[in-house]
Structure formats: C-alpha cells, structure tokens
Write a protein that holds these residues in place. Structure first.
Motif, PDB file in Angstrom:
ATOM      1  N   ASP A  10       0.744  -1.202  -0.099  1.00 53.06           N
ATOM      2  CA  ASP A  10       0.037   0.075  -0.145  1.00 53.06           C
ATOM      3  C   ASP A  10       0.902   1.271   0.033  1.00 53.06           C
ATOM      4  OD1 ASP A  10      -2.322  -1.306   0.173  1.00 53.06           O
ATOM      5  OD2 ASP A  10      -2.713  -1.264   2.329  1.00 53.06           O
ATOM      6  N   HIS A  13       2.324   1.524  -3.480  1.00 52.13           N
ATOM      7  CA  HIS A  13       1.333   2.175  -4.306  1.00 52.13           C
ATOM      8  C   HIS A  13       0.980   3.573  -4.114  1.00 52.13           C
ATOM      9  CE1 HIS A  13      -0.457  -2.241  -5.061  1.00 52.13           C
ATOM     10  NE2 HIS A  13       0.668  -1.768  -5.796  1.00 52.13           N
ATOM     11  N   ASP A  16       3.631   5.058  -6.007  1.00 54.16           N
ATOM     12  CA  ASP A  16       3.348   4.987  -7.708  1.00 54.16           C
ATOM     13  C   ASP A  16       2.460   5.999  -8.273  1.00 54.16           C
ATOM     14  OD1 ASP A  16       5.116   2.659  -7.785  1.00 54.16           O
ATOM     15  OD2 ASP A  16       3.426   1.000  -7.490  1.00 54.16           O
ATOM     16  N   THR A  40       0.169  -1.649 -15.213  1.00 61.29           N
ATOM     17  CA  THR A  40      -0.551  -0.524 -14.838  1.00 61.29           C
ATOM     18  C   THR A  40      -1.820  -0.325 -15.573  1.00 61.29           C
ATOM     19  OG1 THR A  40       1.771   0.489 -14.255  1.00 61.29           O
ATOM     20  CG2 THR A  40       0.051   1.991 -14.164  1.00 61.29           C
ATOM     21  N   ASP A  49      -7.663   0.057 -10.572  1.00 61.82           N
ATOM     22  CA  ASP A  49      -6.473   0.351  -9.594  1.00 61.82           C
ATOM     23  C   ASP A  49      -5.395  -0.156  -9.937  1.00 61.82           C
ATOM     24  OD1 ASP A  49      -5.328   1.678  -7.330  1.00 61.82           O
ATOM     25  OD2 ASP A  49      -6.832   0.820  -5.827  1.00 61.82           O
ATOM     26  N   PHE A  50      -4.277   0.049  -9.010  1.00 57.53           N
ATOM     27  CA  PHE A  50      -3.026  -0.661  -9.385  1.00 57.53           C
ATOM     28  C   PHE A  50      -3.371  -2.094  -9.036  1.00 57.53           C
ATOM     29  CE2 PHE A  50      -1.101   3.332  -8.009  1.00 57.53           C
ATOM     30  CZ  PHE A  50      -0.421   3.620  -9.149  1.00 57.53           C
ATOM     31  N   ASP A  55       4.300  -3.734  -8.318  1.00 63.46           N
ATOM     32  CA  ASP A  55       4.799  -2.812  -7.459  1.00 63.46           C
ATOM     33  C   ASP A  55       5.535  -1.787  -8.352  1.00 63.46           C
ATOM     34  OD1 ASP A  55       6.972  -4.305  -8.442  1.00 63.46           O
ATOM     35  OD2 ASP A  55       7.735  -5.034  -6.836  1.00 63.46           O
TER      36      ASP A  55
END
Length: 294
Positions: A10, A13, A16, A40, A49-50, A55
């Motif tokens: 989390d 992300h 990211d 992605t 979402d991711f 990662d």
C-alpha cells in the motif's frame, strides 16, 4: 497475501500514484501524449486501480512524445522523483529510462546488487516505454538489438547462465564476456540508434486519428521477453485521442482499442493468475517465484 506485506505494498502504491500523477501533470501542461502500459494498464482496466501485488508503474510514448518528455521533465518535476536515463550510467540494468521516488527506499529488492547500481533501483520506479517505427528489415533489426542486449549483460554484476541451455549457454557467455570490454555507454547509444532505424514515430496531425503515417510500430525498449518482444502493433492499436481508465479514482489515458490490445498481450486478461503467482516483481517482501504473472 498477509497483512504486513499488503501494508507495505500500500505504501509502494502511494508512491506509484504520486509519480504517475506528477508525470500526468507535466504531460498535460506540455501537450505530451502518453498511455498506461503493462501491468498498470491491465490494473486500471481490470481492477480500476493498481494490481494489488504489482509494485511499479509502466507508461508508453510514441518516440516524438518521449523525446519531448525528456526535454521538459527535469525542469518541471518534483525533485523527489529522479529521472534515471539508462544511457547516463556505466552499469547495465535494462534499456528503460525510469523515474524513481527517492522518498521511499526498499530494504531489499528481488534482483540484489543494490550497491552495484548505487541504490538507484532500490525505490519504487515508473518505467518509460517507447513506440518506434519498425525498420524495413525488422527481423534483422530485432536480431541486432538482441545481440546488443547480450553484450550489455556483461555490465551487470552477475549473469545466471543456468537459464540458458546447450549452445546458447556458450553463446551467452561469449557475448557477455566481450560486452565487458566495451563501455556500456557505447552499447547504449548503438541500441538507441537501432531503436530509431525506422524513423521517428510521430503523432497524427491535430484532429486526425492514428499514429501519423506509421502502419507498424513496436515497443523498442522491452526486455527480450516473449510477452512483448517482437510484437507488431498497427495503427488500429493506437488511436488518438485515448480512452481513460481510473486508478484511485483519477482518470489516466489508455489506448482507445484497449480490449484488442490487452487480448493481444494477456489473452484472457480479466482472469486473475493463480494465487501463488500474485507476488511483487521488484521489492523482496515475500519469497519470489520465477514465473511471475500479472
């Protein structure tokens, strides 16, 4: 995935999303077109979402937009997000320019050798992939690019020759040994020259669809991986303007014909991989599996 691993991912992300949002801001400001790519892209369509166990971030430009992005990025971006242009360094990781978030550092990565790369890749990264026009003799272009990749491997801290069999093990050993004797920057610039052998991939004129006059494109800085290596993408795969998909409630650009694209690369892309394949690829938070899937 246990709670501790999920909490760590989390945080990755969050990083990211911050990198992707900064890139999106700069691209919109300078009218630079990009698309979500790889995991992605798949995550935005399949998960909105991711991907929970992914990662890093992958995006894709046409060559013209990629060059424009490199010209403006370092003047515009938050200094926490460092641009890592592969051709600037003496060691070889891959032929992909990356953006790294230096606000988060991994304790351990899946590839090791952090000191060898001066910890450049010990952070969440956003990878910049490039669409180039295929040269007239594209098969020969790909063969030469593979040879340069093998030479570049000589500038990694170690090579796992057990992945090769028979004569390929001997060939790979010879090529990496020769590659050590050639400065990596020489190999890198020869690789860039091969990428653009077919000419500059440009956007279509304002108001027109497609990718300029390009009929066949390829992702020229992928690793020699069966998923993308050598795949042809005609103009029908890349139509301007793009559709969008959401990550964390924010819209990002994806190719308009995204169903065709994802089926080409992932087949039944809405199905999840087996649970034991749902592992991070870069950060070493759980035991790694050689055959990772998205």
């Amino acid at each position: 995935m246990d709670k501790e691993v999920q909490q760590y991912l989390d945080r990755v992300h969050e990083s990211d999303f911050a990198m992707l949002s900064e890139v999106d801001r700069i691209c919109k400001k300078h009218n630079i077109q990009y698309y979500l790519h790889g995991g992605t892209f798949l995550g935005a369509v399949r998960h909105q979402d991711f991907i929970p166990w992914d990662d890093d971030v992958d995006i894709l430009f046409l060559r013209e937009d990629y060059e424009r992005f490199l010209d403006v990025y370092e003047k515009e971006a938050d200094k926490r997000f460092k641009l890592l242009r592969f051709e600037r360094y003496p060691q070889f990781f891959d032929f992909i320019t990356k953006i790294a978030d230096y606000d988060l550092t991994y304790e351990e990565t899946s590839f090791g050798a952090e000191d060898y790369y001066e910890h450049r890749y010990s952070h969440p990264t956003l990878d910049l992939f490039v669409f180039d026009k295929e040269a007239d003799n594209h098969k020969w272009q790909l063969i030469r690019m593979k040879l340069l990749y093998a030479l570049a491997m000589g500038h990694r801290p170690y090579v796992d020759y057990s992945k090769f069999k028979g004569v390929m093990k001997v060939v790979s050993f010879l090529l990496t040994t020769v590659g050590k004797c050639i400065p990596f920057k020489v190999i890198a610039y020869k690789y860039i020259k091969l990428q653009t052998l077919g000419g500059l991939a440009k956007r279509a004129p304002e108001g027109a669809e497609g990718a300029g006059d390009e009929t066949t494109l390829f992702i020229s800085n992928e690793q020699p991986d069966p998923r993308y290596w050598g795949l042809d993408f005609d103009a029908d795969h890349l139509i301007y303007g793009p559709d969008t998909a959401k990550i964390r409630g924010k819209e990002f650009p994806i190719p308009k014909n995204h169903d065709k694209w994802l089926k080409k690369t992932y087949k039944d892309y809405m199905s999840l991989p087996p649970e034991d394949k749902r592992v991070p690829m870069h950060v070493n938070v759980i035991k790694k599996n050689e055959d990772r899937s998205l």
